[in-house]
Design a protein around this motif. Structure first.
Motif, short mmCIF file in Angstrom:
data_model
loop_
_atom_site.label_atom_id
_atom_site.label_comp_id
_atom_site.label_asym_id
_atom_site.label_seq_id
_atom_site.Cartn_x
_atom_site.Cartn_y
_atom_site.Cartn_z
N GLU A 121 9.98 44.11 16.94
CA GLU A 121 10.13 45.41 17.54
C GLU A 121 9.18 45.93 18.44
O GLU A 121 10.15 46.87 19.35
CB GLU A 121 8.48 46.56 16.02
CG GLU A 121 8.68 45.85 14.56
CD GLU A 121 7.67 47.19 14.25
OE1 GLU A 121 6.85 47.70 15.04
OE2 GLU A 121 7.35 46.85 13.13
N TRP A 122 8.83 44.75 19.81
CA TRP A 122 8.71 44.81 20.88
C TRP A 122 9.81 43.85 21.61
O TRP A 122 9.86 43.82 23.15
CB TRP A 122 7.91 45.30 21.38
CG TRP A 122 6.64 43.97 21.06
CD1 TRP A 122 5.83 44.16 20.19
CD2 TRP A 122 6.06 43.13 22.23
NE1 TRP A 122 5.07 43.08 19.79
CE2 TRP A 122 5.70 42.20 21.38
CE3 TRP A 122 6.13 42.60 23.52
CZ2 TRP A 122 4.54 41.41 21.26
CZ3 TRP A 122 5.96 41.76 23.62
CH2 TRP A 122 4.80 41.30 23.29
N LEU A 123 9.92 43.22 21.19
CA LEU A 123 10.35 42.37 22.31
C LEU A 123 11.56 40.91 20.95
O LEU A 123 10.63 40.28 20.18
CB LEU A 123 9.65 40.67 22.66
CG LEU A 123 10.05 38.82 23.62
CD1 LEU A 123 10.27 40.48 24.94
CD2 LEU A 123 9.02 38.93 24.01
N GLN A 124 12.88 40.89 21.50
CA GLN A 124 13.71 40.08 20.61
C GLN A 124 14.32 39.03 21.59
O GLN A 124 14.60 39.03 22.57
CB GLN A 124 14.86 40.67 20.35
CG GLN A 124 13.99 41.86 19.22
CD GLN A 124 15.49 43.29 18.34
OE1 GLN A 124 16.20 42.57 18.91
NE2 GLN A 124 14.62 44.25 18.31
N CYS A 125 14.34 37.93 20.85
CA CYS A 125 14.73 35.94 22.09
C CYS A 125 16.38 35.65 21.44
O CYS A 125 15.86 35.59 19.94
CB CYS A 125 13.91 35.84 22.09
SG CYS A 125 12.25 36.34 23.37
N TYR A 126 17.28 35.42 21.61
CA TYR A 126 18.18 35.24 21.32
C TYR A 126 18.65 34.16 21.52
O TYR A 126 18.79 34.04 23.00
CB TYR A 126 19.26 35.78 20.78
CG TYR A 126 19.13 37.26 19.83
CD1 TYR A 126 19.13 36.85 19.15
CD2 TYR A 126 18.80 38.15 20.45
CE1 TYR A 126 18.02 38.19 17.94
CE2 TYR A 126 18.14 39.06 19.89
CZ TYR A 126 17.96 39.96 18.37
OH TYR A 126 17.59 40.54 17.85
N GLU A 127 19.46 32.44 21.45
CA GLU A 127 20.16 31.68 22.19
C GLU A 127 21.46 32.56 21.12
O GLU A 127 22.26 32.45 20.49
CB GLU A 127 20.47 30.47 21.41
CG GLU A 127 18.89 29.98 21.73
CD GLU A 127 18.72 29.50 23.23
OE1 GLU A 127 19.97 29.12 24.34
OE2 GLU A 127 17.41 29.34 24.56
N PHE A 128 22.22 32.62 22.69
CA PHE A 128 23.60 33.12 23.04
C PHE A 128 24.49 32.52 22.74
O PHE A 128 24.72 31.87 24.25
CB PHE A 128 23.86 34.37 23.37
CG PHE A 128 25.28 35.00 23.16
CD1 PHE A 128 25.28 35.88 22.41
CD2 PHE A 128 25.82 34.73 24.56
CE1 PHE A 128 26.71 36.57 22.54
CE2 PHE A 128 27.60 35.60 24.34
CZ PHE A 128 27.54 36.24 23.33
N ALA A 129 25.91 32.11 22.44
CA ALA A 129 26.17 31.73 22.40
C ALA A 129 28.37 32.05 22.45
O ALA A 129 28.44 32.99 21.37
CB ALA A 129 26.91 30.02 21.56
N ALA A 130 29.22 32.11 23.02
CA ALA A 130 30.41 32.59 22.78
C ALA A 130 31.70 32.08 23.17
O ALA A 130 31.89 31.38 24.39
CB ALA A 130 30.65 33.99 23.82
N GLY A 187 36.44 33.97 30.58
CA GLY A 187 37.26 32.91 30.82
C GLY A 187 37.66 32.17 29.15
O GLY A 187 37.33 32.47 28.42
N LYS A 188 38.45 30.64 30.00
CA LYS A 188 38.97 29.88 29.11
C LYS A 188 38.03 29.05 29.02
O LYS A 188 38.29 27.88 28.04
CB LYS A 188 39.82 29.79 29.71
CG LYS A 188 41.39 30.46 30.33
CD LYS A 188 42.27 29.25 31.45
CE LYS A 188 42.98 30.54 31.51
NZ LYS A 188 44.75 29.61 32.44
N THR A 189 36.31 29.04 28.78
CA THR A 189 35.53 27.92 28.90
C THR A 189 34.31 28.78 27.83
O THR A 189 34.27 29.49 28.16
CB THR A 189 35.12 27.13 30.13
OG1 THR A 189 33.98 28.01 30.17
CG2 THR A 189 35.90 26.38 30.35
N PRO A 190 33.64 27.58 26.79
CA PRO A 190 32.63 28.41 25.92
C PRO A 190 31.78 28.83 27.13
O PRO A 190 30.68 28.07 28.60
CB PRO A 190 32.52 27.43 25.13
CG PRO A 190 32.77 26.97 24.94
CD PRO A 190 33.89 26.25 26.01
N ALA A 191 31.09 30.09 26.59
CA ALA A 191 29.46 30.30 27.30
C ALA A 191 28.31 30.55 26.22
O ALA A 191 28.79 31.05 25.20
CB ALA A 191 30.38 32.00 27.91
N GLN A 192 27.49 29.79 27.12
CA GLN A 192 25.73 29.66 26.85
C GLN A 192 24.70 30.51 27.62
O GLN A 192 24.45 30.30 29.31
CB GLN A 192 25.04 28.88 26.38
CG GLN A 192 26.33 27.43 25.42
CD GLN A 192 25.67 26.64 25.02
OE1 GLN A 192 25.23 25.44 25.98
NE2 GLN A 192 25.32 26.06 23.63
#
Length: 205
Positions: A121-130, A187-192
């Motif tokens: 409800e006040w802090l959210q953490c994620y590992e993001f990959a695109a 971009g042309k490469t994955p991002a994390q």
């Protein structure tokens, strides 16, 4: 749609099914570990018994709000652990298999929920990959919320209310997320990246 497009669509569907299956198995495993019936979990989470049953059988794609409610309800044992071991250390480890994963509408972005459910409800953490070309569109969070995006690999573009900024590996971008915002991998490469969302409740306290 050509053959390549059909293959891609099949891959996305297979990936979505696999993620859905993982979620259902996780919910069922935790519910049984805590000796909760479907009715008891429904009562504690506010999620209809029929919906929980469908999730466990992988017959529905639950919303993020539903996932949070179930996760909070299934985390009740943590309070008991803290209450019974006040003088001892608190260590809690989550395996990769038990880490909830969200996928963007285009199937190219993944969010692993690594934050503690108790702080959602006040802090959210994620590992993001695109993947290249991936786009994650998010609705506005509560007023006053701020998001921090620290990129490890690749380059991402963030758009908030028409304003755009790029952020590269080794850089961190902070921005208001109390309005619709979009993250793109142009971009042309994955991002994390690691994403941290600080909601207004934290700022107010």
């Amino acid at each position: 749609m050509g053959v390549e497009g059909q293959d891609k669509q099949k891959m996305l569907q297979a990936g979505a099914l696999a993620l859905s299956g993982q979620l259902g198995a996780t919910v069922q495993r935790l519910r049984k570990a805590y000796n909760l019936s479907l009715s008891e979990l429904s009562s504690q989470s506010g999620v209809a018994k029929s919906i929980i049953s469908q999730i466990e059988r992988n017959e529905t794609n639950p919303t993020l709000a539903t996932i949070w409610r179930l996760a909070q309800a299934l985390d009740v044992s943590i309070e008991r652990v803290l209450q019974t071991t006040e003088d001892g250390p608190f260590l809690e480890k989550t395996s990769k298999a038990d880490t909830p994963i969200l996928v963007s509408d285009d199937g190219k972005c993944r969010l692993e929920i690594i934050g503690w459910i108790k702080t959602v409800e006040w802090l959210q953490c994620y590992e993001f990959a695109a993947a290249p070309g991936g786009v994650l569109e998010s609705e506005a969070h509560q007023r006053g919320s701020v998001e921090s995006l620290s990129v490890r690999d690749g380059e991402l573009e963030v758009e908030v209310a028409g304003a755009k900024s790029s952020v590269k590996a080794g850089e961190t971008l902070r921005y208001r997320c109390d309005r619709p915002h979009i993250i793109r991998n142009l971009g042309k490469t994955p991002a994390q990246a690691t994403m941290v969302c600080i909601l207004k409740a934290a700022v107010m306290e």
